[in-house]
Design a protein around this motif. Structure first.
Motif, mmCIF file in Angstrom:
data_model
loop_
_atom_site.group_PDB
_atom_site.id
_atom_site.type_symbol
_atom_site.label_atom_id
_atom_site.label_comp_id
_atom_site.label_asym_id
_atom_site.label_seq_id
_atom_site.Cartn_x
_atom_site.Cartn_y
_atom_site.Cartn_z
ATOM 1 N N ALA A 130 0.836 -1.205 0.000
ATOM 2 C CA ALA A 130 0.000 0.000 0.000
ATOM 3 C C ALA A 130 0.870 1.254 0.000
ATOM 4 C CB ALA A 130 -0.916 -0.006 1.220
ATOM 5 N N ARG A 131 1.928 1.233 0.811
ATOM 6 C CA ARG A 131 2.824 2.388 0.879
ATOM 7 C C ARG A 131 3.531 2.599 -0.471
ATOM 8 N NH1 ARG A 131 6.285 0.770 4.681
ATOM 9 N NH2 ARG A 131 4.553 0.647 6.138
ATOM 10 N N ALA A 132 3.980 1.503 -1.045
ATOM 11 C CA ALA A 132 4.665 1.604 -2.342
ATOM 12 C C ALA A 132 3.711 2.156 -3.402
ATOM 13 C CB ALA A 132 5.201 0.233 -2.763
ATOM 14 N N ALA A 133 2.468 1.710 -3.367
ATOM 15 C CA ALA A 133 1.483 2.186 -4.340
ATOM 16 C C ALA A 133 1.282 3.690 -4.211
ATOM 17 C CB ALA A 133 0.154 1.448 -4.137
ATOM 18 N N GLN A 134 1.149 4.160 -2.980
ATOM 19 C CA GLN A 134 0.937 5.591 -2.782
ATOM 20 C C GLN A 134 2.169 6.404 -3.162
ATOM 21 O OE1 GLN A 134 -0.758 5.205 1.342
ATOM 22 N NE2 GLN A 134 -2.223 6.626 0.452
ATOM 23 N N ASP A 135 3.346 5.864 -2.837
ATOM 24 C CA ASP A 135 4.584 6.558 -3.221
ATOM 25 C C ASP A 135 4.716 6.636 -4.741
ATOM 26 O OD1 ASP A 135 5.150 6.867 -0.573
ATOM 27 O OD2 ASP A 135 6.669 5.297 -0.475
ATOM 28 N N LEU A 136 4.353 5.549 -5.410
ATOM 29 C CA LEU A 136 4.432 5.546 -6.875
ATOM 30 C C LEU A 136 3.460 6.556 -7.475
ATOM 31 C CD1 LEU A 136 4.806 1.910 -8.263
ATOM 32 C CD2 LEU A 136 6.405 3.807 -8.427
ATOM 33 N N LEU A 153 10.666 -4.713 -13.430
ATOM 34 C CA LEU A 153 12.063 -4.909 -13.065
ATOM 35 C C LEU A 153 12.450 -6.357 -13.331
ATOM 36 C CD1 LEU A 153 11.969 -3.020 -9.645
ATOM 37 C CD2 LEU A 153 12.744 -2.118 -11.844
ATOM 38 N N ALA A 154 13.737 -6.632 -13.206
ATOM 39 C CA ALA A 154 14.206 -7.995 -13.467
ATOM 40 C C ALA A 154 13.580 -8.983 -12.488
ATOM 41 C CB ALA A 154 15.725 -8.048 -13.365
ATOM 42 N N GLU A 155 13.354 -8.531 -11.247
ATOM 43 C CA GLU A 155 12.846 -9.450 -10.230
ATOM 44 C C GLU A 155 11.332 -9.539 -10.166
ATOM 45 O OE1 GLU A 155 14.619 -6.680 -9.847
ATOM 46 O OE2 GLU A 155 14.408 -5.820 -7.854
ATOM 47 N N GLY A 156 10.650 -8.675 -10.913
ATOM 48 C CA GLY A 156 9.195 -8.706 -10.909
ATOM 49 C C GLY A 156 8.642 -7.350 -11.287
ATOM 50 N N ALA A 157 7.344 -7.214 -11.192
ATOM 51 C CA ALA A 157 6.703 -5.957 -11.592
ATOM 52 C C ALA A 157 5.681 -5.535 -10.546
ATOM 53 C CB ALA A 157 6.027 -6.121 -12.945
ATOM 54 N N LEU A 158 5.474 -4.224 -10.474
ATOM 55 C CA LEU A 158 4.462 -3.660 -9.587
ATOM 56 C C LEU A 158 3.499 -2.846 -10.434
ATOM 57 C CD1 LEU A 158 3.272 -2.922 -6.816
ATOM 58 C CD2 LEU A 158 4.967 -1.109 -6.649
ATOM 59 N N PHE A 159 2.216 -3.143 -10.304
ATOM 60 C CA PHE A 159 1.172 -2.436 -11.044
ATOM 61 C C PHE A 159 0.301 -1.668 -10.049
ATOM 62 C CE2 PHE A 159 1.245 -4.168 -15.375
ATOM 63 C CZ PHE A 159 2.160 -5.194 -15.221
ATOM 64 N N VAL A 160 -0.013 -0.436 -10.396
ATOM 65 C CA VAL A 160 -0.921 0.383 -9.589
ATOM 66 C C VAL A 160 -1.946 1.007 -10.532
ATOM 67 C CG1 VAL A 160 -1.131 2.272 -7.954
ATOM 68 C CG2 VAL A 160 0.970 0.928 -7.997
ATOM 69 N N LEU A 161 -3.207 0.790 -10.254
ATOM 70 C CA LEU A 161 -4.273 1.369 -11.080
ATOM 71 C C LEU A 161 -5.236 2.143 -10.191
ATOM 72 C CD1 LEU A 161 -3.443 -1.366 -12.750
ATOM 73 C CD2 LEU A 161 -5.504 -0.824 -14.002
ATOM 74 N N ARG A 162 -5.706 3.283 -10.690
ATOM 75 C CA ARG A 162 -6.694 4.090 -9.963
ATOM 76 C C ARG A 162 -7.943 4.248 -10.807
ATOM 77 N NH1 ARG A 162 -5.518 8.192 -6.114
ATOM 78 N NH2 ARG A 162 -6.962 9.477 -7.285
ATOM 79 N N GLU A 163 -9.061 4.111 -10.147
ATOM 80 C CA GLU A 163 -10.322 4.317 -10.861
ATOM 81 C C GLU A 163 -11.406 4.609 -9.837
ATOM 82 O OE1 GLU A 163 -11.059 1.823 -14.353
ATOM 83 O OE2 GLU A 163 -13.055 1.470 -13.554
ATOM 84 N N GLY A 164 -12.176 5.624 -10.111
ATOM 85 C CA GLY A 164 -13.280 5.964 -9.222
ATOM 86 C C GLY A 164 -12.849 6.236 -7.793
ATOM 87 N N GLY A 165 -11.680 6.795 -7.625
ATOM 88 C CA GLY A 165 -11.204 7.130 -6.287
ATOM 89 C C GLY A 165 -10.539 5.982 -5.558
ATOM 90 N N ARG A 166 -10.667 4.789 -6.097
ATOM 91 C CA ARG A 166 -10.018 3.643 -5.464
ATOM 92 C C ARG A 166 -8.735 3.271 -6.199
ATOM 93 N NH1 ARG A 166 -14.683 -0.704 -3.745
ATOM 94 N NH2 ARG A 166 -15.522 0.486 -2.016
ATOM 95 N N THR A 167 -7.869 2.623 -5.473
ATOM 96 C CA THR A 167 -6.582 2.214 -6.036
ATOM 97 C C THR A 167 -6.386 0.726 -5.807
ATOM 98 O OG1 THR A 167 -5.628 4.383 -5.534
ATOM 99 C CG2 THR A 167 -4.079 2.583 -5.914
ATOM 100 N N ILE A 168 -5.892 0.055 -6.824
ATOM 101 C CA ILE A 168 -5.511 -1.343 -6.646
ATOM 102 C C ILE A 168 -4.038 -1.469 -7.013
ATOM 103 C CG2 ILE A 168 -6.255 -2.031 -8.980
ATOM 104 C CD1 ILE A 168 -7.051 -4.766 -7.701
ATOM 105 N N ALA A 169 -3.314 -2.219 -6.233
ATOM 106 C CA ALA A 169 -1.885 -2.436 -6.487
ATOM 107 C C ALA A 169 -1.590 -3.921 -6.350
ATOM 108 C CB ALA A 169 -1.035 -1.635 -5.502
ATOM 109 N N ALA A 170 -0.716 -4.406 -7.197
ATOM 110 C CA ALA A 170 -0.366 -5.828 -7.147
ATOM 111 C C ALA A 170 1.020 -6.039 -7.713
ATOM 112 C CB ALA A 170 -1.384 -6.654 -7.946
ATOM 113 N N THR A 171 1.658 -7.078 -7.243
ATOM 114 C CA THR A 171 2.966 -7.447 -7.781
ATOM 115 C C THR A 171 2.803 -8.695 -8.650
ATOM 116 O OG1 THR A 171 3.500 -8.851 -5.901
ATOM 117 C CG2 THR A 171 4.169 -6.554 -5.763
#
Lengths: 132, 63
Positions: A43-49, A70-88
């Motif tokens: 959650a913190r990483a998503a907000q920082d991004l 990144l080489a070790e994986g990926a982080l996705f953050v999407l915002r819609e309708g005021g909500r945010t979803i983040a996943a690795t």
């Protein structure tokens, strides 16, 4: 569908997506598929991004999607309708598919709960389905 | 012919080792941002902004 159910569906449907969190407009954690510590980090990483992406444009509210691969994986953050979803994900994800699954999850979490069908399979009357 | 085969094998091994050690994944590392107005940008490895994004992402990708 509630947030927990939407996240459970996401975890079941997408083999690429790892831990995921959903946040409200204030950044409060609404749900997660990860343990508490990991969910807080995500959650913190998503907000920082979002903040970092906002600094490159007009502001964090204007950011709709951030993905960092990144080489070790990926982080996705999407915002819609005021909500945010983040996943690795793991390395080399199918970005379009991951983003589609995350957006579907976020939209699913916004949907009001479906009315349960009554026993007997009666067709709903007009007043049952009318919305105001 | 033997010498030629040995040479070819050595060259192939050298190329494989070079790619393994130095042809790593930096080219695959990138960040993409989309905005509500329809604009978007891509940050490639080596850009200072990318380093910041990567550092943030790594906090969430820790095993």
């Amino acid at each position: 569908m509630d947030v927990a159910q939407a996240l459970a569906d996401l975890a079941e449907l997408s083999s690429q997506i790892g831990p995921a969190v959903i946040l409200d407009a204030e950044g409060t954690l609404l749900g997660s598929t990860a343990e508490a510590d990991r969910a807080d980090e995500l959650a913190r990483a998503a907000q920082d991004l979002l903040a970092a992406a906002g600094e490159l444009h007009s502001g964090p509210d204007e950011v709709t999607r951030v993905e960092v691969e990144l080489a070790e994986g990926a982080l996705f953050v999407l915002r819609e309708g005021g909500r945010t979803i983040a996943a690795t994900t793991g390395p080399r994800p199918t970005a379009g598919l991951v983003a589609y699954d995350l957006r579907t999850c976020l939209q699913g979490a916004d949907e009001p709960p479906r009315q349960k069908r009554r026993a007997g399979g009666r067709k709903p009357k007009d007043e049952d389905v009318r919305t105001t | 012919v033997r010498r030629l085969l040995r040479f070819v094998l050595l060259v192939a091994l050298a190329v494989w080792a070079w790619r393994l050690l130095f042809g790593r994944t930096d080219a695959q590392e990138r960040a993409g941002v989309s905005y509500a107005d329809g604009s978007s940008l891509v940050l490639e490895a080596g850009m200072p902004e990318f380093a910041r994004f990567a550092a943030i992402a790594r906090t969430a990708l820790r095993p």
